[in-house]
Structures are given as structure tokens and as C-alpha cells.
Scaffold this motif. Structure first.
Motif, mmCIF file in Angstrom:
data_model
loop_
_atom_site.group_PDB
_atom_site.id
_atom_site.type_symbol
_atom_site.label_atom_id
_atom_site.label_comp_id
_atom_site.label_asym_id
_atom_site.label_seq_id
_atom_site.Cartn_x
_atom_site.Cartn_y
_atom_site.Cartn_z
ATOM 1 N N VAL A 1 0.839 -1.186 0.000
ATOM 2 C CA VAL A 1 0.000 0.000 0.000
ATOM 3 C C VAL A 1 0.885 1.251 0.000
ATOM 4 N N LEU A 2 1.956 1.224 0.783
ATOM 5 C CA LEU A 2 2.844 2.383 0.834
ATOM 6 C C LEU A 2 3.504 2.616 -0.524
ATOM 7 N N GLY A 3 3.931 1.542 -1.175
ATOM 8 C CA GLY A 3 4.515 1.677 -2.505
ATOM 9 C C GLY A 3 3.536 2.293 -3.483
ATOM 10 N N ASN A 4 2.295 1.846 -3.432
ATOM 11 C CA ASN A 4 1.273 2.402 -4.326
ATOM 12 C C ASN A 4 1.018 3.880 -4.038
ATOM 13 N N ALA A 5 1.062 4.258 -2.766
ATOM 14 C CA ALA A 5 0.874 5.665 -2.417
ATOM 15 C C ALA A 5 1.991 6.517 -3.017
ATOM 16 N N HIS A 6 3.217 6.025 -2.937
ATOM 17 C CA HIS A 6 4.335 6.773 -3.514
ATOM 18 C C HIS A 6 4.254 6.810 -5.043
ATOM 19 N N VAL A 7 3.767 5.742 -5.655
ATOM 20 C CA VAL A 7 3.577 5.753 -7.110
ATOM 21 C C VAL A 7 2.536 6.809 -7.480
ATOM 22 N N SER A 8 1.467 6.886 -6.707
ATOM 23 C CA SER A 8 0.448 7.912 -6.958
ATOM 24 C C SER A 8 1.046 9.310 -6.843
ATOM 25 N N LEU A 9 1.868 9.513 -5.826
ATOM 26 C CA LEU A 9 2.536 10.805 -5.677
ATOM 27 C C LEU A 9 3.486 11.071 -6.840
ATOM 28 N N ALA A 25 11.529 1.333 -2.884
ATOM 29 C CA ALA A 25 11.991 0.850 -1.573
ATOM 30 C C ALA A 25 10.845 0.199 -0.800
ATOM 31 N N ALA A 26 9.657 0.781 -0.864
ATOM 32 C CA ALA A 26 8.507 0.220 -0.152
ATOM 33 C C ALA A 26 8.118 -1.139 -0.731
ATOM 34 N N TYR A 27 8.143 -1.257 -2.060
ATOM 35 C CA TYR A 27 7.845 -2.553 -2.677
ATOM 36 C C TYR A 27 8.872 -3.603 -2.257
ATOM 37 N N ALA A 28 10.137 -3.233 -2.265
ATOM 38 C CA ALA A 28 11.197 -4.176 -1.878
ATOM 39 C C ALA A 28 11.045 -4.601 -0.424
ATOM 40 N N GLN A 29 10.740 -3.655 0.447
ATOM 41 C CA GLN A 29 10.561 -3.988 1.862
ATOM 42 C C GLN A 29 9.355 -4.897 2.055
ATOM 43 N N ALA A 30 8.277 -4.624 1.355
ATOM 44 C CA ALA A 30 7.085 -5.474 1.472
ATOM 45 C C ALA A 30 7.415 -6.904 1.070
ATOM 46 N N GLU A 31 8.186 -7.063 0.016
ATOM 47 C CA GLU A 31 8.570 -8.419 -0.415
ATOM 48 C C GLU A 31 9.432 -9.117 0.629
ATOM 49 N N ARG A 32 10.338 -8.360 1.266
ATOM 50 C CA ARG A 32 11.241 -8.957 2.255
ATOM 51 C C ARG A 32 10.521 -9.407 3.507
ATOM 52 N N VAL A 33 9.576 -8.594 3.985
ATOM 53 C CA VAL A 33 8.984 -8.878 5.297
ATOM 54 C C VAL A 33 7.671 -9.641 5.239
ATOM 55 N N ASP A 34 7.036 -9.704 4.067
ATOM 56 C CA ASP A 34 5.719 -10.330 3.979
ATOM 57 C C ASP A 34 5.651 -11.275 2.782
ATOM 58 N N PRO A 35 5.687 -12.572 3.034
ATOM 59 C CA PRO A 35 5.614 -13.531 1.924
ATOM 60 C C PRO A 35 4.345 -13.380 1.083
ATOM 61 N N ALA A 36 3.264 -12.950 1.705
ATOM 62 C CA ALA A 36 2.020 -12.750 0.949
ATOM 63 C C ALA A 36 2.183 -11.602 -0.045
ATOM 64 N N ALA A 37 2.892 -10.564 0.357
ATOM 65 C CA ALA A 37 3.129 -9.435 -0.547
ATOM 66 C C ALA A 37 3.999 -9.866 -1.715
ATOM 67 N N PRO A 41 0.365 -10.452 -7.235
ATOM 68 C CA PRO A 41 0.640 -10.003 -8.607
ATOM 69 C C PRO A 41 0.467 -8.499 -8.796
ATOM 70 N N ASP A 42 -0.408 -7.879 -8.005
ATOM 71 C CA ASP A 42 -0.580 -6.420 -8.107
ATOM 72 C C ASP A 42 0.706 -5.681 -7.767
ATOM 73 N N LEU A 43 1.418 -6.148 -6.745
ATOM 74 C CA LEU A 43 2.681 -5.519 -6.376
ATOM 75 C C LEU A 43 3.627 -5.531 -7.570
ATOM 76 N N HIS A 44 3.743 -6.664 -8.229
ATOM 77 C CA HIS A 44 4.676 -6.794 -9.349
ATOM 78 C C HIS A 44 4.229 -5.961 -10.550
ATOM 79 N N LEU A 45 2.927 -5.922 -10.804
ATOM 80 C CA LEU A 45 2.412 -5.118 -11.908
ATOM 81 C C LEU A 45 2.616 -3.629 -11.638
ATOM 82 N N ASN A 46 2.321 -3.187 -10.425
ATOM 83 C CA ASN A 46 2.468 -1.773 -10.087
ATOM 84 C C ASN A 46 3.931 -1.338 -10.131
ATOM 85 N N ARG A 47 4.811 -2.172 -9.612
ATOM 86 C CA ARG A 47 6.236 -1.839 -9.662
ATOM 87 C C ARG A 47 6.717 -1.820 -11.114
ATOM 88 N N ALA A 48 6.247 -2.773 -11.926
ATOM 89 C CA ALA A 48 6.626 -2.810 -13.340
ATOM 90 C C ALA A 48 6.169 -1.550 -14.060
#
Length: 98
Positions: A1-9, A25-37, A41-48
Motif C-alpha cells: 500500500v505504501l509503494g502504491n501511495a508513492h507511485v500515486s505521488l 523501496a517500499a515494494y522491496a521492503q514489502a517483499e522482504r517482510v511479507d511472503p504474501a506481498a 501479482p498487483d505488487l509486481h504489476l504496479n512496480r513494473a
């Protein structure tokens, strides 16, 4: 969610490099700390999407591929991967014919 907020900004605020950096950085941290994140697929699409706008095409293609792997029934990542490959192919052809 934080990564998406920064993308919106990033998109709403004049494409600030700081917003892009914080989003990645927020996307990378989400991947490191949360296996569900990491399996979202939304995380990967949004980062892409962000990586594509930053012209980091290899990372964008990898993210779109990962989103497609995680959501086999979701057509959007496959369609965008194909479109990006076509764009890059046309770009290379134009550069070669220059």
C-alpha cells in the motif's frame, strides 16, 4: 500500500525521483517482510508500471512476467508484457535504421 501511495505521488506530483525511489523501496521492503506481498501479482504489476516509466525496461519486463506467473488467469500483465516487447522491438528497429 505504501509503494502504491508513492507511485500515486510520483504521477500526480510531477514525477519526482524521490517518490519513485520511495515507492521502489517500499515494494522491496514489502517483499522482504511479507511472503504474501511477494506473491501478490498487483505488487509486481504496479512496480513494473513505475519501472517502465523510469525506462528500466528489463525490470519492468521481469515484473510483468512475475505478475503473469502469479495470476495465470489475469490477462493484463501478459498484454502489457507483449506491448512493451513490441515497443522495444520498434525502438531497436528505428535505432538500427537511423
Amino acid at each position: 500500500v505504501l509503494g502504491n501511495a508513492h507511485v500515486s505521488l510520483f504521477f500526480a506530483g510531477g514525477q519526482s525521483p524521490g517518490s519513485a525511489r520511495r515507492a521502489l523501496a517500499a515494494y522491496a521492503q514489502a517483499e522482504r517482510v511479507d511472503p504474501a506481498a511477494a506473491a501478490n501479482p498487483d505488487l509486481h504489476l504496479n512496480r513494473a508500471t513505475l519501472l517502465q516509466y523510469l525506462e528500466r525496461f528489463q525490470g519492468a519486463l521481469q515484473g510483468l512476467s512475475r505478475a503473469a506467473e502469479l495470476a495465470p488467469g489475469w490477462e493484463e500483465p501478459r498484454k502489457r508484457h507483449k506491448n512493451l516487447l513490441e515497443f522495444l522491438s520498434r525502438l531497436c528497429a528505428l535505432l538500427e535504421s537511423r
